[in-house]
Design a protein around this motif. Structure first.
Motif, PDB file in Angstrom:
ATOM      1  N   PHE A 138     -12.085 -29.558  -2.154  1.00 52.32           N
ATOM      2  CA  PHE A 138     -12.622 -29.001  -3.057  1.00 52.32           C
ATOM      3  C   PHE A 138     -11.905 -27.601  -3.577  1.00 52.32           C
ATOM      4  O   PHE A 138     -11.548 -26.848  -2.648  1.00 52.32           O
ATOM      5  CB  PHE A 138     -14.167 -28.614  -3.126  1.00 52.32           C
ATOM      6  N   SER A 139     -11.593 -27.565  -4.907  1.00 55.12           N
ATOM      7  CA  SER A 139     -10.928 -26.246  -5.313  1.00 55.12           C
ATOM      8  C   SER A 139     -11.380 -25.697  -6.773  1.00 55.12           C
ATOM      9  O   SER A 139     -11.616 -26.643  -7.465  1.00 55.12           O
ATOM     10  CB  SER A 139      -9.192 -26.389  -5.019  1.00 55.12           C
ATOM     11  N   LYS A 140     -11.614 -24.715  -6.974  1.00 53.77           N
ATOM     12  CA  LYS A 140     -11.991 -24.144  -8.167  1.00 53.77           C
ATOM     13  C   LYS A 140     -11.014 -23.144  -8.507  1.00 53.77           C
ATOM     14  O   LYS A 140     -10.737 -22.115  -7.807  1.00 53.77           O
ATOM     15  CB  LYS A 140     -13.360 -23.407  -8.406  1.00 53.77           C
ATOM     16  N   PRO A 141     -10.502 -22.959 -10.075  1.00 51.68           N
ATOM     17  CA  PRO A 141      -9.551 -21.849 -10.329  1.00 51.68           C
ATOM     18  C   PRO A 141     -10.392 -20.544 -10.272  1.00 51.68           C
ATOM     19  O   PRO A 141     -11.706 -20.512 -10.817  1.00 51.68           O
ATOM     20  CB  PRO A 141      -9.203 -22.460 -11.580  1.00 51.68           C
ATOM     21  N   ILE A 142      -9.696 -19.548 -10.085  1.00 48.74           N
ATOM     22  CA  ILE A 142     -10.644 -18.419 -10.014  1.00 48.74           C
ATOM     23  C   ILE A 142     -11.409 -17.965 -10.991  1.00 48.74           C
ATOM     24  O   ILE A 142     -12.630 -17.235 -11.098  1.00 48.74           O
ATOM     25  CB  ILE A 142      -9.721 -17.211  -9.969  1.00 48.74           C
ATOM     26  N   TRP A 143     -11.043 -18.424 -12.360  1.00 53.28           N
ATOM     27  CA  TRP A 143     -11.822 -18.141 -13.642  1.00 53.28           C
ATOM     28  C   TRP A 143     -13.012 -18.729 -13.737  1.00 53.28           C
ATOM     29  O   TRP A 143     -14.083 -18.345 -14.135  1.00 53.28           O
ATOM     30  CB  TRP A 143     -10.848 -18.244 -14.899  1.00 53.28           C
ATOM     31  N   THR A 144     -13.003 -20.102 -13.315  1.00 59.63           N
ATOM     32  CA  THR A 144     -14.144 -20.904 -13.154  1.00 59.63           C
ATOM     33  C   THR A 144     -15.235 -20.334 -12.099  1.00 59.63           C
ATOM     34  O   THR A 144     -16.344 -20.248 -12.330  1.00 59.63           O
ATOM     35  CB  THR A 144     -13.718 -22.244 -12.889  1.00 59.63           C
ATOM     36  N   TYR A 145     -14.705 -19.938 -11.097  1.00 54.17           N
ATOM     37  CA  TYR A 145     -15.506 -19.312 -10.099  1.00 54.17           C
ATOM     38  C   TYR A 145     -16.392 -17.914 -10.476  1.00 54.17           C
ATOM     39  O   TYR A 145     -17.453 -17.808 -10.467  1.00 54.17           O
ATOM     40  CB  TYR A 145     -14.709 -18.605  -8.857  1.00 54.17           C
ATOM     41  N   ARG A 161      -6.660 -20.423 -18.749  1.00 58.68           N
ATOM     42  CA  ARG A 161      -7.542 -21.602 -18.409  1.00 58.68           C
ATOM     43  C   ARG A 161      -7.111 -22.928 -18.761  1.00 58.68           C
ATOM     44  O   ARG A 161      -7.776 -23.822 -18.212  1.00 58.68           O
ATOM     45  CB  ARG A 161      -8.769 -21.351 -19.404  1.00 58.68           C
ATOM     46  N   ALA A 162      -5.729 -22.905 -19.357  1.00 61.74           N
ATOM     47  CA  ALA A 162      -5.467 -24.391 -19.671  1.00 61.74           C
ATOM     48  C   ALA A 162      -4.458 -24.850 -18.404  1.00 61.74           C
ATOM     49  O   ALA A 162      -4.240 -26.082 -18.465  1.00 61.74           O
ATOM     50  CB  ALA A 162      -4.213 -24.217 -20.899  1.00 61.74           C
ATOM     51  N   ASP A 163      -4.361 -23.861 -17.400  1.00 60.33           N
ATOM     52  CA  ASP A 163      -3.548 -24.388 -16.197  1.00 60.33           C
ATOM     53  C   ASP A 163      -4.545 -25.400 -15.277  1.00 60.33           C
ATOM     54  O   ASP A 163      -5.696 -24.879 -15.305  1.00 60.33           O
ATOM     55  CB  ASP A 163      -3.155 -23.352 -15.495  1.00 60.33           C
ATOM     56  N   ARG A 164      -3.899 -26.378 -14.573  1.00 59.83           N
ATOM     57  CA  ARG A 164      -4.961 -26.784 -13.510  1.00 59.83           C
ATOM     58  C   ARG A 164      -4.221 -26.367 -12.262  1.00 59.83           C
ATOM     59  O   ARG A 164      -3.165 -26.288 -11.919  1.00 59.83           O
ATOM     60  CB  ARG A 164      -4.493 -28.411 -13.594  1.00 59.83           C
ATOM     61  N   VAL A 165      -5.071 -26.060 -11.112  1.00 63.97           N
ATOM     62  CA  VAL A 165      -4.767 -25.407 -10.009  1.00 63.97           C
ATOM     63  C   VAL A 165      -4.352 -26.918  -9.082  1.00 63.97           C
ATOM     64  O   VAL A 165      -5.070 -27.879  -9.448  1.00 63.97           O
ATOM     65  CB  VAL A 165      -6.000 -24.787  -9.472  1.00 63.97           C
ATOM     66  N   LEU A 166      -3.496 -26.360  -8.278  1.00 62.82           N
ATOM     67  CA  LEU A 166      -2.962 -27.571  -7.378  1.00 62.82           C
ATOM     68  C   LEU A 166      -4.315 -28.083  -6.350  1.00 62.82           C
ATOM     69  O   LEU A 166      -5.102 -27.304  -5.834  1.00 62.82           O
ATOM     70  CB  LEU A 166      -1.946 -26.819  -6.483  1.00 62.82           C
ATOM     71  N   SER A 167      -4.391 -29.260  -6.184  1.00 62.21           N
ATOM     72  CA  SER A 167      -5.553 -29.667  -5.427  1.00 62.21           C
ATOM     73  C   SER A 167      -5.093 -29.666  -3.836  1.00 62.21           C
ATOM     74  O   SER A 167      -3.745 -28.999  -3.540  1.00 62.21           O
ATOM     75  CB  SER A 167      -5.326 -31.288  -5.586  1.00 62.21           C
ATOM     76  N   PHE A 168      -5.903 -29.978  -2.913  1.00 59.38           N
ATOM     77  CA  PHE A 168      -5.568 -29.593  -1.622  1.00 59.38           C
ATOM     78  C   PHE A 168      -4.418 -30.373  -0.926  1.00 59.38           C
ATOM     79  O   PHE A 168      -3.500 -29.756  -0.421  1.00 59.38           O
ATOM     80  CB  PHE A 168      -6.766 -29.934  -0.648  1.00 59.38           C
ATOM     81  N   SER A 169      -4.128 -31.656  -1.354  1.00 61.93           N
ATOM     82  CA  SER A 169      -3.010 -32.466  -0.925  1.00 61.93           C
ATOM     83  C   SER A 169      -1.757 -31.662  -1.744  1.00 61.93           C
ATOM     84  O   SER A 169      -0.638 -31.764  -1.127  1.00 61.93           O
ATOM     85  CB  SER A 169      -3.227 -33.890  -1.413  1.00 61.93           C
ATOM     86  N   GLY A 192     -18.868 -22.008   3.304  1.00 59.51           N
ATOM     87  CA  GLY A 192     -19.098 -21.251   1.988  1.00 59.51           C
ATOM     88  C   GLY A 192     -18.687 -20.052   2.217  1.00 59.51           C
ATOM     89  O   GLY A 192     -18.820 -19.148   1.193  1.00 59.51           O
ATOM     90  N   VAL A 193     -18.200 -19.531   3.310  1.00 59.20           N
ATOM     91  CA  VAL A 193     -17.899 -17.932   3.530  1.00 59.20           C
ATOM     92  C   VAL A 193     -16.565 -17.773   3.485  1.00 59.20           C
ATOM     93  O   VAL A 193     -16.617 -16.560   3.737  1.00 59.20           O
ATOM     94  CB  VAL A 193     -18.862 -17.510   4.125  1.00 59.20           C
ATOM     95  N   MET A 194     -15.702 -18.623   3.692  1.00 62.07           N
ATOM     96  CA  MET A 194     -14.444 -18.158   4.326  1.00 62.07           C
ATOM     97  C   MET A 194     -13.412 -18.245   2.906  1.00 62.07           C
ATOM     98  O   MET A 194     -12.636 -17.202   3.076  1.00 62.07           O
ATOM     99  CB  MET A 194     -14.045 -18.684   5.358  1.00 62.07           C
ATOM    100  N   THR A 195     -13.474 -19.205   2.321  1.00 59.91           N
ATOM    101  CA  THR A 195     -12.361 -19.232   1.385  1.00 59.91           C
ATOM    102  C   THR A 195     -13.178 -19.779  -0.006  1.00 59.91           C
ATOM    103  O   THR A 195     -14.217 -20.358  -0.033  1.00 59.91           O
ATOM    104  CB  THR A 195     -11.335 -20.116   1.560  1.00 59.91           C
ATOM    105  N   VAL A 196     -12.641 -19.638  -1.266  1.00 61.80           N
ATOM    106  CA  VAL A 196     -13.143 -20.240  -2.325  1.00 61.80           C
ATOM    107  C   VAL A 196     -13.196 -21.786  -2.427  1.00 61.80           C
ATOM    108  O   VAL A 196     -14.501 -22.223  -2.675  1.00 61.80           O
ATOM    109  CB  VAL A 196     -12.319 -19.921  -3.679  1.00 61.80           C
ATOM    110  N   ALA A 197     -12.366 -22.311  -1.654  1.00 60.38           N
ATOM    111  CA  ALA A 197     -12.550 -23.861  -1.532  1.00 60.38           C
ATOM    112  C   ALA A 197     -13.832 -24.268  -0.597  1.00 60.38           C
ATOM    113  O   ALA A 197     -14.318 -25.257  -0.705  1.00 60.38           O
ATOM    114  CB  ALA A 197     -11.177 -24.421  -0.961  1.00 60.38           C
ATOM    115  N   LEU A 198     -14.101 -23.244   0.387  1.00 61.66           N
ATOM    116  CA  LEU A 198     -14.931 -23.633   0.922  1.00 61.66           C
ATOM    117  C   LEU A 198     -16.496 -23.522   0.479  1.00 61.66           C
ATOM    118  O   LEU A 198     -17.245 -24.428   0.395  1.00 61.66           O
ATOM    119  CB  LEU A 198     -15.039 -22.716   2.510  1.00 61.66           C
ATOM    120  N   TRP A 199     -16.669 -22.117  -0.102  1.00 64.86           N
ATOM    121  CA  TRP A 199     -18.104 -21.396  -0.508  1.00 64.86           C
ATOM    122  C   TRP A 199     -18.233 -21.890  -2.049  1.00 64.86           C
ATOM    123  O   TRP A 199     -19.296 -22.198  -2.254  1.00 64.86           O
ATOM    124  CB  TRP A 199     -18.404 -20.060  -0.315  1.00 64.86           C
ATOM    125  N   ALA A 200     -17.197 -21.832  -2.739  1.00 62.56           N
ATOM    126  CA  ALA A 200     -17.322 -21.781  -4.222  1.00 62.56           C
ATOM    127  C   ALA A 200     -17.737 -23.305  -4.697  1.00 62.56           C
ATOM    128  O   ALA A 200     -18.195 -23.459  -5.813  1.00 62.56           O
ATOM    129  CB  ALA A 200     -16.109 -21.082  -4.776  1.00 62.56           C
TER     130      ALA A 200
END
Length: 438
Positions: A114-121, A375-383, A7-15
């Motif tokens: 897991f990944s969230k766009p910054i606006w969702t975060y 907000r209409a943009d989709r963020v890239l997945s991990f892969s 949770g602590v180190m990147t958005v993909a981890l904690w958020a």
């Protein structure tokens, strides 16, 4: 220095990680790493009458084999711990009933997906509920926060914002046994050395008498207390602010934890009165190649280039600053100062830093960001991020590794590719950019 992990180190981890526990109230209670709690009455849940399938023989064999290897590893680890000053008495107390937790390994493996766009975060990090709870928490602890600010020179709103994002003002501190979590992760090969160091530090904390092994609780990844310190950060930065002889970040009283967070920021160079960042407007024809962390100017120099605050005025000269575009040229633009890097030492994800900074500004009476997010943009997945890195590197724009994370090297490679292609060089990786590389 890393403050927290998982949770602590990147958005993909904690958020994006969801942690849940079952209570005896007949409700399911869960909290994501941003601490927004939800509750569902059990009657509202659809209950399947289908029998729960038994684990396969193969799965049971794998679990048994892992548990056996863990016990072998634990014996060897205790030899190493004794060499570093951990007493046999402490080891016997702590490890008498420690077992391997395969659920932690599963969480560690899955989190990168897991990944969230910054606006969702930010919708969650600076939600109306969190703001309301934060103001109430500041009011309840106003005297202690005032004393902490006077002692460490860190604004009370910043300390409260960290508390709010880490554990939702103490309401979700984690219930995992820290020593079991750390032992499991130290046994695992992925980041064994890091977690073994944290495990040794946790044993030192128990041996010193700051907390018992049973009461050392926190996140599944080993972050502890109200402000989610990793054990090494606790040893280096935790303080006994209430004067009771213990640095207690676990109890219901958050005093020591809040002061410890302030101590951490102060020791990393916090400058009181300097913003972490300020939202700015970019002029037509702005040179996007200059929007990078290693290119700084005084705000008055930026103003001469047309970069001004949202009110149209030059940002005061708080110090040298860089321009950060967390969503590329389509979203909010920020002028960031040295205090941005100080929060970054607590957690290295840009979104986390922006979340802390913006929440603290709102708690101090500031307004929401004025520009719109894409907000209409989709963020890239991990892969997809890994594919982007692979294709950029193959095209001659080296990302210095294929790890699925958008760090400075990947941003620089994206910007170099954009410049070569005559695109706007904002360094922001998009689905459209990946399609172009394909």
């Amino acid at each position: 220095m890393q403050k927290c992990v998982g949770g602590v180190m990147t958005v993909a981890l904690w958020a994006s990680m969801v942690q849940a526990d079952t209570t005896d109230t007949g409700k399911w209670s869960g909290s994501d790493a941003l601490g927004e709690t939800i509750q569902l009455a059990s009657a509202d849940l659809a209950v399947s009458l289908r029998p729960v399938p038994r684990p396969s023989i193969e799965a049971l064999q794998v679990s048994a084999a892992a548990a056996a290897r863990f016990q072998v590893w634990l014996s060897a680890f205790q030899d190493r711990a004794r060499q570093q000053g951990i007493s046999q008495r402490t080891l016997s107390q702590v490890f008498s009933d420690i077992t391997f937790d395969e659920d932690i390994i599963a969480r560690d493996r899955n989190q990168a997906e897991f990944s969230k766009p910054i606006w969702t975060y930010l919708d969650s990090a600076v939600s109306d509920t969190r703001l309301s709870n934060g103001r109430a928490a500041m009011q309840r602890h106003r005297q202690v926060l005032k004393q902490i600010e006077a002692e460490y020179g860190v604004e009370k709103e910043v300390v409260t914002a960290i508390w709010g994002l880490e554990t939702s003002f103490g309401s979700y501190r984690g219930s995992s046994r820290t020593l079991r979590s750390l032992a499991t992760l130290a046994f695992d090969a992925r980041r064994a050395q890091f977690f073994e160091t944290q495990l040794i530090a946790a044993l030192q904390i128990v041996q010193a008498g700051d907390v018992s092994a049973a009461n050392m609780l926190g996140s599944w990844a080993g972050a502890m207390g109200h402000t989610q310190f990793m054990p090494t950060s606790y040893l280096d930065h935790a303080v006994d602010f209430d004067g009771d002889g213990r640095r207690d970040i676990w109890s219901d009283d958050p005093t020591d934890a809040l002061a410890s967070a302030a101590s951490y920021l102060a020791q990393h160079g916090w400058t009181k009165g300097q913003p972490w960042g300020v939202e700015v407007r970019l002029p037509a024809g702005f040179d996007y190649a200059s929007a990078r962390r290693d290119f700084t100017r005084m705000p008055s120099e930026w103003a001469a280039q047309g970069v001004v605050g949202t009110d149209g005025n030059a940002v005061p000269d708080h110090g040298r600053a860089a321009i950060l575009l967390p969503a590329g040229g389509q979203g909010v633009a920020l002028m960031i100062f040295d205090n941005f890097s100080v929060i970054e030492a607590y957690n290295g994800a840009d979104a986390y830093v922006i979340g802390i900074g913006h929440l603290s500004d709102r708690l101090a009476g500031g307004v929401s960001f004025q520009s719109n997010w894409p907000r209409a943009d989709r963020v890239l997945s991990f892969s997809e991020k890994k594919e982007l890195q692979t294709r950029l590197t193959e095209a001659g724009f080296d990302t210095k590794g294929i790890d699925g994370r958008t760090g400075p090297n990947t941003i620089n490679a994206v910007r170099a590719y954009q410049l070569a292609q005559g695109l706007r060089p904002d360094g922001y990786p998009t689905v459209k950019l990946l399609d172009r590389l394909r």
